[in-house]
Design a protein around this motif. Structure first.
Motif, short mmCIF file in Angstrom:
data_model
loop_
_atom_site.label_atom_id
_atom_site.label_comp_id
_atom_site.label_asym_id
_atom_site.label_seq_id
_atom_site.Cartn_x
_atom_site.Cartn_y
_atom_site.Cartn_z
N ASN A 73 0.90 -1.12 0.12
CA ASN A 73 -0.11 -0.30 0.07
C ASN A 73 0.74 0.98 0.03
O ASN A 73 0.57 2.50 -0.65
CB ASN A 73 -0.35 0.55 1.07
N VAL A 81 0.62 5.16 -8.01
CA VAL A 81 -0.27 3.98 -8.87
C VAL A 81 -2.09 3.33 -7.85
O VAL A 81 -2.28 2.44 -8.64
CB VAL A 81 0.17 2.37 -9.01
N GLU A 83 -4.82 2.98 -5.90
CA GLU A 83 -6.40 3.46 -6.99
C GLU A 83 -7.49 4.28 -5.66
O GLU A 83 -7.42 4.29 -4.44
CB GLU A 83 -7.72 2.32 -6.77
N PRO B 93 -4.01 -9.90 -5.89
CA PRO B 93 -4.61 -9.34 -5.91
C PRO B 93 -4.59 -8.89 -8.42
O PRO B 93 -4.92 -7.66 -8.28
CB PRO B 93 -3.18 -8.10 -5.91
N PRO B 272 -13.54 -4.54 -2.68
CA PRO B 272 -13.61 -3.71 -3.58
C PRO B 272 -12.60 -2.94 -4.42
O PRO B 272 -13.42 -2.64 -5.61
CB PRO B 272 -14.34 -2.87 -2.44
N LYS B 273 -11.20 -3.45 -3.81
CA LYS B 273 -10.37 -3.17 -4.74
C LYS B 273 -9.41 -4.06 -3.97
O LYS B 273 -9.19 -4.67 -3.63
CB LYS B 273 -9.73 -1.89 -4.05
N VAL B 274 -8.05 -3.97 -5.46
CA VAL B 274 -6.30 -4.73 -5.47
C VAL B 274 -6.01 -4.75 -3.59
O VAL B 274 -5.71 -5.92 -3.41
CB VAL B 274 -6.15 -3.71 -6.48
N ARG B 275 -6.21 -2.70 -3.06
CA ARG B 275 -5.54 -3.00 -1.88
C ARG B 275 -6.28 -3.96 -1.06
O ARG B 275 -5.81 -5.01 0.10
CB ARG B 275 -4.65 -2.29 -1.56
N ARG B 278 -5.31 -7.86 -1.29
CA ARG B 278 -4.34 -8.04 -0.75
C ARG B 278 -4.85 -7.80 1.10
O ARG B 278 -3.67 -9.43 1.51
CB ARG B 278 -2.79 -6.98 -0.22
N PRO B 573 -2.21 -1.69 -9.39
CA PRO B 573 -3.74 -1.10 -9.23
C PRO B 573 -4.61 -0.12 -9.72
O PRO B 573 -5.51 -1.00 -9.57
CB PRO B 573 -2.73 -1.12 -7.33
N MET B 574 -3.70 1.01 -9.90
CA MET B 574 -4.78 1.59 -10.61
C MET B 574 -5.65 1.67 -11.90
O MET B 574 -5.24 0.57 -12.70
CB MET B 574 -3.92 3.16 -10.32
N ALA B 576 -8.19 -0.32 -12.15
CA ALA B 576 -9.02 -1.49 -11.59
C ALA B 576 -10.72 -1.42 -11.79
O ALA B 576 -11.85 -0.40 -11.07
CB ALA B 576 -8.90 -2.22 -10.61
#
Lengths: 84, 582
Positions: A73, A81, A83, B93, B272-275, B278, B573-574, B576
């Motif tokens: 993160n 990058v 989100e 991810p 919801p998100k790539v992070r 993880r 990740p950006m 997605a």
């Protein structure tokens, strides 16, 4: 080198670091060195090698995943990058 | 209240609870949890994944194997949990970023080939079907015991129930139901062992009780267990029995397989998100670890209590064998299932339960199925009936939910990937659904029939499934993200070589298509190649897969430009898309 490449390299370095720890606690302490470590006892009467194979490795895996997520993160933000 | 009635009540109550939550959640929150861009909270997703993950193998079988194999069964603990590290760091991810519905879909797109997609479907079906055979064994054990019927009949009843459960959708997709299932399972698993740990050591935390001293004795629990076993001619619990290479590869196969099992991977498509993908893997492992770190205590303490029941080392009957006529009720009940068999070889009316190293007696406990230990454990420890009933409810939930999840994976890969995706793109939704149901019924039938004579105990059968997933799906997915140069031909050759070699090696020792009597060589260490067992071969299969894919790709044409861009895009990740609904 482009930012994307730098980001990917930093990611790979982090993954390799984490997987080295992953290997040491399970395959290292839990399997290859189990006999040697069993001469040490923890929690009273739990041989250490056996403890790593049944308990210690699992606790370490949990910590490793959260550590990896935390560092990734930070990398996401550093290389912009992340989100929204 | 009789145990039987209590069991029906508790099992019935838990099912009513799942249905109630499923109904409530469906009515009030449709479109609230899976709205575009929102998805399921990582902690809840982790808990639900835990319920999905903990199958008959984890719940019913694993502690039984630990009870009888001791240290050597640690491979299951390390293997099933260590795979989550690979999943978090190498796959989840990126596959979340790509955001497709099924695993074969990703493979088909990344390797720009429908043929690759078909091969992935085959790999998925082979691995999942093998997995279901293991679940069927667990289902059969649980139902035969609580209906007090022979194992074969219990299995038949289980097949029918699994079919209806899976057709109802397995209550999948309703996260709160799975959260409730997780809570029932973990409660059912830990309550008896907390009691037992308290009885034996005075410490209520089983993870600590394992290292503690016995109550009223200055010996440590594990020393006591080792001594009891050695005195009767068994191997020590704490010592290593198998060869190190095999244990190493077995663990590696299970780890890689864990990360390659489609029904687990797809769970992380819904966050919801790539992070979140993880951290959600981390949360899944937290909830799984609660059960896994308890399992060694369940196994060790159950074994100790079993030995003490048959050959007490203290009390009024110290040093005497249990009289067959005075055997406890649980013994009689398990005898009815055919999973526990006593044969009075020396006709003295006593139960001599000894290991191979005992010179004085022949072993008269001719069959002690490992998969009965977790279910029998609270009875052996003389715990109250409600605890015993609770364990039954947990075991049934574990086996049903995972079997249903896998059957859904099989049916969707046949109807969605194979039929609608490739063979008949114009298929109507109705016939897609019908095809899915037929595939599901077929899979249950095959798994049930093979479950009559399973190629091992539940966790061992499941281990074979992990080997198959490890050798075929995981390498293709990992190279899809990490090796841009791997092309369609390389990936297909890799998957075929990995799956083929592992499948042949397994069938060689376990029988072709697991049909009893067709094995080419006896399944024991002296016949194995370099001492590598069939369950450990998945790691070798994965290695072959990687090698072949990289070698073939390097001498064939590089993937087209747009695929290379696709891989670069997956890596960040950006950008997605929103979570896909499952």
């Amino acid at each position: 080198m482009s930012d994307a490449q730098k980001y990917w390299q930093a990611n790979i370095r982090l993954v390799i670091g984490c997987l080295i720890v992953w290997f040491i606690v399970s395959f290292g302490f839990g399997i290859l060195l189990v006999e040697q470590l069993n001469s040490i006892r923890i929690l009273g009467g739990y041989p250490l090698g056996l403890w790593f194979s049944q308990q210690g490795s699992i606790y370490t895996f949990v910590v490793l995943i959260f550590f990896y997520a935390w560092r990734m993160n930070k990398l996401d933000i550093k290389f912009n990058v992340r989100e929204n | 209240m009789s145990l039987k009635l209590m069991t029906y009540l508790v099992v019935g109550a838990t099912f009513a609870l799942y249905l109630y939550i499923a109904f409530k959640a469906r009515a009030s929150t449709t479109g609230e949890f899976y709205v575009a861009g929102k998805g399921v909270h990582p902690v809840l997703n982790g808990m639900a994944t835990g319920a999905d993950w903990m199958s008959a193998a984890s719940f019913i079988s694993m502690a039984g194997l630990i009870a009888f194999k001791g240290y050597d069964a640690s491979v299951y603990l390390m293997g099933f949990s260590g795979g989550y590290c690979l999943l978090a760091m190498l796959l989840a991810p990126y596959l979340r970023k790509y955001g497709k519905f099924t695993v074969p879909e990703f493979i088909g797109d990344r390797y720009y080939s429908n043929f690759a997609r078909v091969v992935a479907v085959i790999c998925l079906i082979v691995a999942s079907l093998t997995y279901v055979i293991g679940q069927m064994k667990g289902v059969g054990v649980a139902f035969s015991r609580f209906l007090e019927l022979p194992y074969e009949v219990g299995l038949g009843v289980g097949m029918v129930i699994v079919f209806f459960y899976a057709v109802m959708g397995g209550m999948k997709g309703v996260t709160y139901t799975q959260v409730a299932q997780y809570c029932v399972m973990i409660f059912a698993y830990t309550v008896p062992v907390v009691f037992i740990s308290l009885q034996l050591t005075g410490n209520p935390i089983p993870q600590l009780g394992m290292g503690a001293q016995m109550t009223g004795d200055d010996m440590f629990l594990l020393d006591k267990l080792d001594q009891t076993l050695v005195d009767l001619g068994f191997n020590e619990f704490t010592a290593q029995k198998g060869n190190t290479l095999n244990i190493f590869l077995f663990t590696l196969s299970l780890m890689i397989g864990t990360a390659g099992l489609p029904h687990v991977i797809t769970r992380f498509f819904t966050v919801p998100k790539v992070r979140d993908a993880r951290s959600s893997v981390g949360w899944s492992l937290v909830f799984i670890a609660i059960l896994y770190t308890t399992a060694p205590a369940v196994g060790a303490m159950a074994r100790l209590n079993l030995m003490e029941t048959i050959h007490p080392t203290s009390g009024a009957n110290a040093g005497e064998w249990l009289k067959y006529d005075e055997r406890p009720q649980w013994f009689k009940n398990w005898e009815k299932t055919g999973l526990l068999t006593f044969e009075d070889k020396n006709k003295d009316g006593l139960i001599q339960y000894v290991g191979a190293k005992n010179k004085e007696f022949e072993n008269e406990m001719v069959k002690v199925d490992r998969d009965i230990m977790v279910l029998a454990n609270p009875e052996i420890a003389k715990l109250p009936n409600w605890v015993i009933a609770l364990v039954a409810a947990g075991g049934i939930a574990a086996a049903l939910s995972t079997a249903a999840g896998l059957l859904l994976a099989i049916s969707s890969s046949i109807s969605h990937d194979l039929l609608k995706g490739i063979v008949m793109p114009n298929m109507s939704d109705k016939s897609e659904l019908l095809a899915g149901r037929i595939a599901m019924a077929g899979a249950i039938l095959v798994a049930g029939v093979l479950g009559l004579n399973p190629p091992g105990f539940a966790a061992q059968v499941v281990a074979l499934a992990f080997g198959l997933a490890a050798s075929s799906i995981f390498p293709a997915l990992m190279m899809g993200v990490f090796a841009k140069r791997v092309n369609n031909i390389g990936a297909v050759c890799g998957m075929l070589v990995g799956l083929g070699s592992t499948l042949v090696y397994i069938f060689w020792f376990k029988g072709w298509f697991f049909i009893p009597g067709t094995a080419m060589a006896a399944d024991n260490a002296s016949n194995w190649l370099f001492g590598i067992g069939p369950s450990s071969f998945g790691a070798i299969g994965a290695l072959l897969n990687f090698t072949v894919a990289l070698a073939v790709s390097s001498i064939t044409k590089a993937p087209p430009e747009h695929i290379q861009h696709l891989v670069e895009d997956i890596r960040v990740p950006m950008g997605a898309g929103s979570a896909v609904e499952h």
